[in-house]
Design a protein around this motif. Structure first.
Motif, PDB file in Angstrom:
ATOM      1  N   UNK A  56      43.576   1.722  82.431  1.00 12.71           N
ATOM      2  CA  UNK A  56      43.066   2.934  83.064  1.00 12.71           C
ATOM      3  C   UNK A  56      43.282   4.126  82.182  1.00 12.71           C
ATOM      4  N   UNK A  57      42.703   5.263  82.619  1.00 12.92           N
ATOM      5  CA  UNK A  57      42.847   6.529  81.917  1.00 12.92           C
ATOM      6  C   UNK A  57      43.907   7.349  82.590  1.00 12.92           C
ATOM      7  N   UNK A  58      44.700   8.070  81.765  1.00 12.90           N
ATOM      8  CA  UNK A  58      45.754   8.932  82.281  1.00 12.90           C
ATOM      9  C   UNK A  58      45.243  10.354  82.283  1.00 12.90           C
ATOM     10  N   UNK A  59      45.195  10.983  83.439  1.00 10.30           N
ATOM     11  CA  UNK A  59      44.740  12.365  83.558  1.00 10.30           C
ATOM     12  C   UNK A  59      45.959  13.259  83.613  1.00 10.30           C
ATOM     13  N   UNK A  60      46.035  14.157  82.691  1.00  9.97           N
ATOM     14  CA  UNK A  60      47.185  15.066  82.635  1.00  9.97           C
ATOM     15  C   UNK A  60      46.796  16.372  83.296  1.00  9.97           C
ATOM     16  N   UNK A  61      47.524  16.761  84.324  1.00 11.25           N
ATOM     17  CA  UNK A  61      47.229  17.995  85.047  1.00 11.25           C
ATOM     18  C   UNK A  61      48.504  18.547  85.626  1.00 11.25           C
ATOM     19  N   UNK A  62      48.489  19.849  85.854  1.00  9.97           N
ATOM     20  CA  UNK A  62      49.627  20.466  86.517  1.00  9.97           C
ATOM     21  C   UNK A  62      49.506  20.187  87.999  1.00  9.97           C
ATOM     22  N   UNK A  63      50.437  19.414  88.506  1.00  6.19           N
ATOM     23  CA  UNK A  63      50.337  18.972  89.897  1.00  6.19           C
ATOM     24  C   UNK A  63      51.597  19.302  90.669  1.00  6.19           C
ATOM     25  N   UNK A 379      43.154  35.990  89.339  1.00  3.33           N
ATOM     26  CA  UNK A 379      41.891  35.268  89.221  1.00  3.33           C
ATOM     27  C   UNK A 379      41.970  34.197  88.145  1.00  3.33           C
ATOM     28  N   UNK A 380      42.648  34.503  87.033  1.00  3.64           N
ATOM     29  CA  UNK A 380      42.829  33.500  85.986  1.00  3.64           C
ATOM     30  C   UNK A 380      43.672  32.336  86.486  1.00  3.64           C
ATOM     31  N   UNK A 381      44.760  32.648  87.175  1.00  5.37           N
ATOM     32  CA  UNK A 381      45.614  31.597  87.731  1.00  5.37           C
ATOM     33  C   UNK A 381      44.849  30.764  88.752  1.00  5.37           C
ATOM     34  N   UNK A 382      44.051  31.441  89.576  1.00  2.00           N
ATOM     35  CA  UNK A 382      43.267  30.723  90.568  1.00  2.00           C
ATOM     36  C   UNK A 382      42.250  29.798  89.905  1.00  2.00           C
ATOM     37  N   UNK A 383      41.649  30.268  88.802  1.00  5.16           N
ATOM     38  CA  UNK A 383      40.724  29.408  88.076  1.00  5.16           C
ATOM     39  C   UNK A 383      41.407  28.190  87.498  1.00  5.16           C
ATOM     40  N   UNK A 384      42.639  28.378  87.005  1.00  4.09           N
ATOM     41  CA  UNK A 384      43.402  27.241  86.475  1.00  4.09           C
ATOM     42  C   UNK A 384      43.719  26.244  87.584  1.00  4.09           C
ATOM     43  N   UNK A 385      44.177  26.750  88.718  1.00  8.58           N
ATOM     44  CA  UNK A 385      44.454  25.850  89.846  1.00  8.58           C
ATOM     45  C   UNK A 385      43.187  25.115  90.272  1.00  8.58           C
ATOM     46  N   UNK A 386      42.052  25.819  90.270  1.00  8.32           N
ATOM     47  CA  UNK A 386      40.796  25.193  90.690  1.00  8.32           C
ATOM     48  C   UNK A 386      40.380  24.100  89.716  1.00  8.32           C
ATOM     49  N   UNK A 387      40.563  24.360  88.415  1.00  7.08           N
ATOM     50  CA  UNK A 387      40.250  23.327  87.412  1.00  7.08           C
ATOM     51  C   UNK A 387      41.120  22.093  87.614  1.00  7.08           C
ATOM     52  N   UNK A 388      42.414  22.330  87.813  1.00  4.99           N
ATOM     53  CA  UNK A 388      43.325  21.209  88.046  1.00  4.99           C
ATOM     54  C   UNK A 388      42.983  20.456  89.330  1.00  4.99           C
ATOM     55  N   UNK A 389      42.602  21.208  90.363  1.00  4.44           N
ATOM     56  CA  UNK A 389      42.234  20.561  91.620  1.00  4.44           C
ATOM     57  C   UNK A 389      41.011  19.671  91.439  1.00  4.44           C
ATOM     58  N   UNK A 390      40.030  20.142  90.673  1.00  2.55           N
ATOM     59  CA  UNK A 390      38.843  19.319  90.425  1.00  2.55           C
ATOM     60  C   UNK A 390      39.218  18.035  89.689  1.00  2.55           C
ATOM     61  N   UNK A 391      40.110  18.162  88.684  1.00  5.70           N
ATOM     62  CA  UNK A 391      40.537  16.961  87.945  1.00  5.70           C
ATOM     63  C   UNK A 391      41.267  15.991  88.860  1.00  5.70           C
TER      64      UNK A 391
END
Length: 544
Positions: A56-63, A379-391
């Motif tokens: 499998x693939x390992x997805x690295x994200x802030x979780x 807004x930048x932090x929210x965008x980062x959280x949103x990117x991580x949430x999508x991943x």
């Protein structure tokens, strides 16, 4: 006892063994027979291996600090595969816990619990976990069980791996779900904070309507534009004042005589030219512009023409009251003057506010900038959280579909029939090699413990006396018959019996090792006959 035994060489030992070869062969046969018989009763151990693989693939994200990849779960692999709880769960799934004693409430009794603990300890001792392939995105793991129960040997590794795969999938989905929930919570918190700051910035702008804190040039431009508007209003007011003076002068002159129509027309022309010139100058055209120069020339000509015309002509209707049209024009001009005065007052008040705001611009702009930077950071932090949430959401969907981390059994543990221990070569090596060693050692010990001499030379060497002759054994006819019976009947019969027992015991070992099913059936069929034979032997011994 042989006193020179310490001086014997290899050839002497060979000669001793050869001399007592019958005893050596008997001892070797007995040892081999005993070994084969013993291995028929030794508990056999069976081994089975279940191999599974993860890709499998390992997805690295802030979780939020929660691990979500399979690599982070490798440390728990030993616990989930060889731990006590995992083994008990697998035994329960296989229905192996029913044989342990329970009380009326269904709980294990102390004796049953102790037996279960010993069973689990034995199983854990026989379990071995090893990596065949160990990479970042791929792992192949083998779980091997060695046990005395052939059915459990193949079934338990498969069940342990099956449970581990299920637990790992559930764990990965649980962690990804928890991560998604955490990220969504952070996004909502950031949205609430950003909305509060935007409202605060809006109220701040309402409290400072004359400023644009985000644009330092705004107040300067507003001041310059207001000054230009004030100048425009002053020019319009001056032109209106001129028109009012002309109209009032014409109205006063009309009382002394009839106004010259040509003079009135020339005055109207001058007023129109002045209005047009004021419009051109208000639009930003300078005195060098051709349109402004043309209007100035026309205005000069019109004024010269007006100066050449008489204002009044003789009329019998002098001293008549002013006409309504003239009074209406004068009133319109006066109202225009009032409007211009009010506009000039408002412009000057606005100019004063802008000037005060310009003096206080730096503190206000600094506070506005702080609000803007906070909003941008959130807004930048929210965008980062949103990117991580999508991943994480994509990883969760793939995990649920089984396309992200593929856990599958490569080779299940097959049913085992042949024991892994003891192996045939172990048994035969011990039986033959051990028998030969035992026989040689026994012959040598017997030779060391012997109280006579083996030859005349040995006696001469030991006693230091000459040997005059050798007297052989004196045999009676009965002794000769007994020797013949022992040599030609008992010895071959004993050898044949020992060979038969040894062959049967060896065949039993081979059958138990290679064909355990047939061996078990054979033992089951022979059990009644063996019991009857044993009872007969006991009865015969009792009668004697």
């Amino acid at each position: 006892m042989n006193a020179n035994s310490s001086q014997l060489g290899f050839a002497d030992y060979v000669a001793i063994v050869w001399k007592r070869r019958s005893t050596a062969m008997l001892a070797a046969g007995l040892f081999a027979c005993a070994t084969f018989i013993a291995f028929n009763f030794v508990p056999r151990r069976y081994s089975a291996t279940c191999t599974f693989e993860r890709q499998g693939n390992i997805i690295s994200a802030r979780t939020g600090g929660l691990p979500e990849s399979f690599a982070n779960l490798k440390g728990l692999m030993g616990y989930h595969l060889t731990g006590e709880e995992a083994i008990i769960q697998a035994l329960d799934d296989l229905g192996c816990l029913a044989r342990f004693d329970r009380d009326v409430t269904g709980q294990l009794t102390p004796d049953g619990s102790a037996r279960l603990s010993r069973t689990v300890a034995d199983i854990r001792e026989g379990l071995h976990l090893s990596w065949i392939i160990q990479q970042a995105d791929r792992d192949r793991v083998a779980l091997r069980l060695t046990s005395t129960d052939p059915a459990l040997t193949s079934a338990l590794p498969n069940r342990l791996v099956h449970n581990y795969i299920a637990v790992t999938r559930d764990k990965l989905v649980e962690q990804l779900t928890s991560s998604a929930t955490y990220l969504q919570q952070r996004i909502d918190e950031a949205q609430v904070e950003a909305d509060a700051l935007r409202e605060q910035r809006f109220n701040f702008l309402k409290a400072h309507p004359d400023m644009m804190p985000g644009n330092p040039q705004f107040l300067t431009l507003q001041i310059e534009r207001t000054i230009a508007e004030i100048e425009d209003v002053d020019r319009q007011r001056k032109a209106a004042q001129t028109r009012l003076s002309i109209l009032e002068s014409l109205e006063a002159d009309s009382r002394n005589g009839r106004v010259n129509p040509e003079y009135v027309a020339a005055a109207e022309t001058i007023r129109g030219l002045e209005a047009e010139l004021d419009k051109q100058q208000t639009s930003g055209k300078t005195g060098r512009h051709p349109a402004v120069i043309g209007l100035q020339q026309q205005l000069a000509e019109a004024r010269a023409q007006l100066a050449a015309l008489p204002r009044h002509i003789a009329d019998d209707a002098a001293d008549s009251p002013p006409s309504a049209l003239a009074m209406l024009r004068i009133e319109d001009v006066r109202m225009e003057l009032e409007r211009l005065d009010l506009a000039a007052s408002r412009k000057r008040e606005a100019l004063e506010r802008y000037t005060v705001a310009e003096a206080n611009f730096l503190p206000v702009a600094r506070e506005y900038q702080q609000l803007t930077e906070q909003i941008a950071r959130i807004e930048k932090e929210q965008g980062l959280w949103q990117t991580n949430l999508s991943s994480v959401q994509m990883a969760l969907a793939a995990e649920r579909n089984g396309t992200r981390t593929q856990l599958e059994v490569v080779r299940a543990a097959a049913p085992v029939f042949r024991p892994s221990w003891p192996a045939l070569w172990h048994v035969f090596t011990l039986a033959l090699g051990g028998g030969a060693s035992f026989a040689i050692a026994l012959v040598i010990v017997m030779n060391h413990l012997a109280r006579g001499f083996g030859s005349a030379e040995e006696a001469r060497g030991e006693l230091g006396l000459p040997v005059l002759g050798v007297v052989g054994p004196i045999l009676t006819p009965a002794a000769r018959r007994l020797r013949a019976i022992r040599r030609y009947v008992l010895a071959p019969a004993t050898a044949a019996l020992l060979l038969a027992v040894t062959v049967l015991a060896a065949a039993g070992v081979v059958m138990a090792t290679r064909y355990p099913g047939r061996y078990a059936q054979m033992i089951e069929h022979m059990a009644p006959s063996a019991r009857a034979l044993w009872q007969g032997v006991q009865s015969l011994l009792g009668a004697m």
